[in-house]
Design a protein around this motif. Structure first.
Motif, mmCIF file in Angstrom:
data_model
loop_
_atom_site.group_PDB
_atom_site.id
_atom_site.type_symbol
_atom_site.label_atom_id
_atom_site.label_comp_id
_atom_site.label_asym_id
_atom_site.label_seq_id
_atom_site.Cartn_x
_atom_site.Cartn_y
_atom_site.Cartn_z
ATOM 1 N N LEU A 109 11.836 7.441 -10.008
ATOM 2 C CA LEU A 109 13.064 7.219 -9.241
ATOM 3 C C LEU A 109 12.803 6.268 -8.080
ATOM 4 N N TRP A 110 11.694 6.475 -7.386
ATOM 5 C CA TRP A 110 11.331 5.611 -6.266
ATOM 6 C C TRP A 110 11.123 4.179 -6.757
ATOM 7 N N THR A 111 10.411 4.018 -7.856
ATOM 8 C CA THR A 111 10.171 2.690 -8.419
ATOM 9 C C THR A 111 11.493 2.043 -8.817
ATOM 10 N N GLY A 112 12.362 2.794 -9.463
ATOM 11 C CA GLY A 112 13.670 2.270 -9.844
ATOM 12 C C GLY A 112 14.484 1.846 -8.639
ATOM 13 N N PHE A 113 14.428 2.634 -7.581
ATOM 14 C CA PHE A 113 15.132 2.307 -6.336
ATOM 15 C C PHE A 113 14.603 0.984 -5.769
ATOM 16 N N LEU A 114 13.280 0.837 -5.703
ATOM 17 C CA LEU A 114 12.684 -0.384 -5.155
ATOM 18 C C LEU A 114 13.007 -1.607 -6.013
ATOM 19 N N VAL A 115 12.974 -1.445 -7.318
ATOM 20 C CA VAL A 115 13.304 -2.557 -8.210
ATOM 21 C C VAL A 115 14.766 -2.958 -8.019
ATOM 22 N N MET A 116 15.643 -1.979 -7.874
ATOM 23 C CA MET A 116 17.054 -2.257 -7.641
ATOM 24 C C MET A 116 17.237 -3.044 -6.337
ATOM 25 N N ILE A 117 16.528 -2.660 -5.292
ATOM 26 C CA ILE A 117 16.604 -3.372 -4.016
ATOM 27 C C ILE A 117 16.075 -4.797 -4.192
ATOM 28 N N ALA A 118 14.938 -4.954 -4.880
ATOM 29 C CA ALA A 118 14.337 -6.277 -5.080
ATOM 30 C C ALA A 118 15.274 -7.203 -5.854
ATOM 31 N N VAL A 119 15.899 -6.685 -6.901
ATOM 32 C CA VAL A 119 16.823 -7.489 -7.711
ATOM 33 C C VAL A 119 18.075 -7.829 -6.906
ATOM 34 N N ALA A 157 11.586 -10.619 -0.965
ATOM 35 C CA ALA A 157 10.341 -9.863 -0.777
ATOM 36 C C ALA A 157 10.285 -9.294 0.642
ATOM 37 N N LEU A 158 10.658 -10.089 1.632
ATOM 38 C CA LEU A 158 10.655 -9.612 3.019
ATOM 39 C C LEU A 158 11.683 -8.497 3.219
ATOM 40 N N THR A 159 12.867 -8.679 2.656
ATOM 41 C CA THR A 159 13.916 -7.664 2.770
ATOM 42 C C THR A 159 13.497 -6.364 2.108
ATOM 43 N N THR A 160 12.948 -6.469 0.917
ATOM 44 C CA THR A 160 12.495 -5.274 0.194
ATOM 45 C C THR A 160 11.382 -4.590 0.966
ATOM 46 N N GLY A 161 10.482 -5.386 1.545
ATOM 47 C CA GLY A 161 9.410 -4.816 2.366
ATOM 48 C C GLY A 161 9.951 -4.032 3.547
ATOM 49 N N LEU A 162 11.006 -4.557 4.183
ATOM 50 C CA LEU A 162 11.623 -3.834 5.298
ATOM 51 C C LEU A 162 12.243 -2.523 4.830
ATOM 52 N N VAL A 163 12.905 -2.555 3.685
ATOM 53 C CA VAL A 163 13.509 -1.330 3.148
ATOM 54 C C VAL A 163 12.423 -0.290 2.874
ATOM 55 N N ILE A 164 11.292 -0.730 2.334
ATOM 56 C CA ILE A 164 10.192 0.186 2.046
ATOM 57 C C ILE A 164 9.690 0.828 3.328
ATOM 58 N N ARG A 165 9.619 0.049 4.421
ATOM 59 C CA ARG A 165 9.145 0.584 5.700
ATOM 60 C C ARG A 165 10.117 1.611 6.273
ATOM 61 N N VAL A 166 11.414 1.404 6.026
ATOM 62 C CA VAL A 166 12.425 2.296 6.576
ATOM 63 C C VAL A 166 12.559 3.573 5.737
ATOM 64 N N VAL A 167 12.558 3.419 4.438
ATOM 65 C CA VAL A 167 12.759 4.551 3.530
ATOM 66 C C VAL A 167 11.414 4.842 2.851
ATOM 67 N N GLN A 168 10.825 5.924 3.210
ATOM 68 C CA GLN A 168 9.518 6.276 2.658
ATOM 69 C C GLN A 168 9.673 7.015 1.325
ATOM 70 N N PRO A 169 8.638 6.962 0.474
ATOM 71 C CA PRO A 169 8.721 7.654 -0.820
ATOM 72 C C PRO A 169 9.044 9.131 -0.698
ATOM 73 N N THR A 170 8.681 9.736 0.403
ATOM 74 C CA THR A 170 8.973 11.160 0.576
ATOM 75 C C THR A 170 10.472 11.405 0.741
ATOM 76 N N ASP A 171 11.214 10.342 1.025
ATOM 77 C CA ASP A 171 12.656 10.463 1.208
ATOM 78 C C ASP A 171 13.439 10.144 -0.064
ATOM 79 N N VAL A 172 12.769 10.104 -1.203
ATOM 80 C CA VAL A 172 13.430 9.715 -2.442
ATOM 81 C C VAL A 172 14.619 10.605 -2.751
ATOM 82 N N ASP A 173 14.464 11.916 -2.581
ATOM 83 C CA ASP A 173 15.576 12.817 -2.874
ATOM 84 C C ASP A 173 16.793 12.472 -2.022
ATOM 85 N N THR A 174 16.566 12.169 -0.754
ATOM 86 C CA THR A 174 17.656 11.808 0.140
ATOM 87 C C THR A 174 18.298 10.503 -0.299
#
Length: 183
Positions: A109-119, A157-174
């Motif tokens: 789910l986390w990977t799918g979320f990140l890929v969606m943000i990147a695309v 890539a920069l935008t996705t990196g910022l999203v990763i910093r804000v939303v941590q994998p532990t917050d996937v359920d949220t």
């Protein structure tokens, strides 16, 4: 008899550039789909990185080698049928994603979320062309075709990196719960 033109096959990414709607979006999907296959099949990350680099280099060489031909063929400085540039640009934010996980549902789910943000980020920057991307299109030949997409890939890539910093994998359920509420 159909004559195979390797220039068209490469530049249109096997004909995706000829699709009647959003060819640029379809042109950005091949690296995305194959990366998702790599993740689901748990193929080593090093192989995935090698794939992304080889994909970007293949289409980069094609655009630079055949850029003048494409501009003459389609009578445009940045032909809509040429989507190899979108393929190149999309590899950049994918390359910088933190590819790790255990194959669990949460990591997928986390990977799918990140890929969606990147695309989404790549397509948004590619379509809107914030400065200086629009000016980069005026470069001659293949450089004019690819430079704005490489820039959009860097922005994504920069935008996705910022999203990763804000939303941590532990917050996937949220994050998933919020996405479901939005949809």
């Amino acid at each position: 008899m159909i004559q195979l033109n390797i220039r068209e096959v490469l530049l249109t990414v096997s004909g995706l550039g000829y699709l009647p709607v959003v060819p640029g979006t379809f042109g950005s999907l091949p690296p995305v789909l194959l990366v998702l296959v790599f993740v689901v099949l748990e193929i080593p990350v090093s192989v995935m990185y090698l794939f992304l680099v080889c994909t970007a280099l293949t289409f980069l060489i094609a655009c630079l080698s055949f850029g003048d031909w494409a501009q003459d063929r389609w009578e445009s400085d940045d032909p809509q049928a040429v989507v190899a540039d979108e393929t190149i640009g999309q590899t950049l934010p994918l390359f910088w994603l933190p590819w790790h996980g255990s194959g669990t549902e949460e990591s997928l789910l986390w990977t799918g979320f990140l890929v969606m943000i990147a695309v989404s980020a790549f397509r948004a920057f590619d379509v809107s062309k914030p400065p200086p991307l629009r000016a980069l299109e005026r470069m001659p030949g293949g450089w004019g075709i690819i430079s704005d997409d490489i820039g959009a890939g860097v922005y994504a890539a920069l935008t996705t990196g910022l999203v990763i910093r804000v939303v941590q994998p532990t917050d996937v359920d949220t994050v998933v719960a919020h996405l479901l509420r939005v949809l």
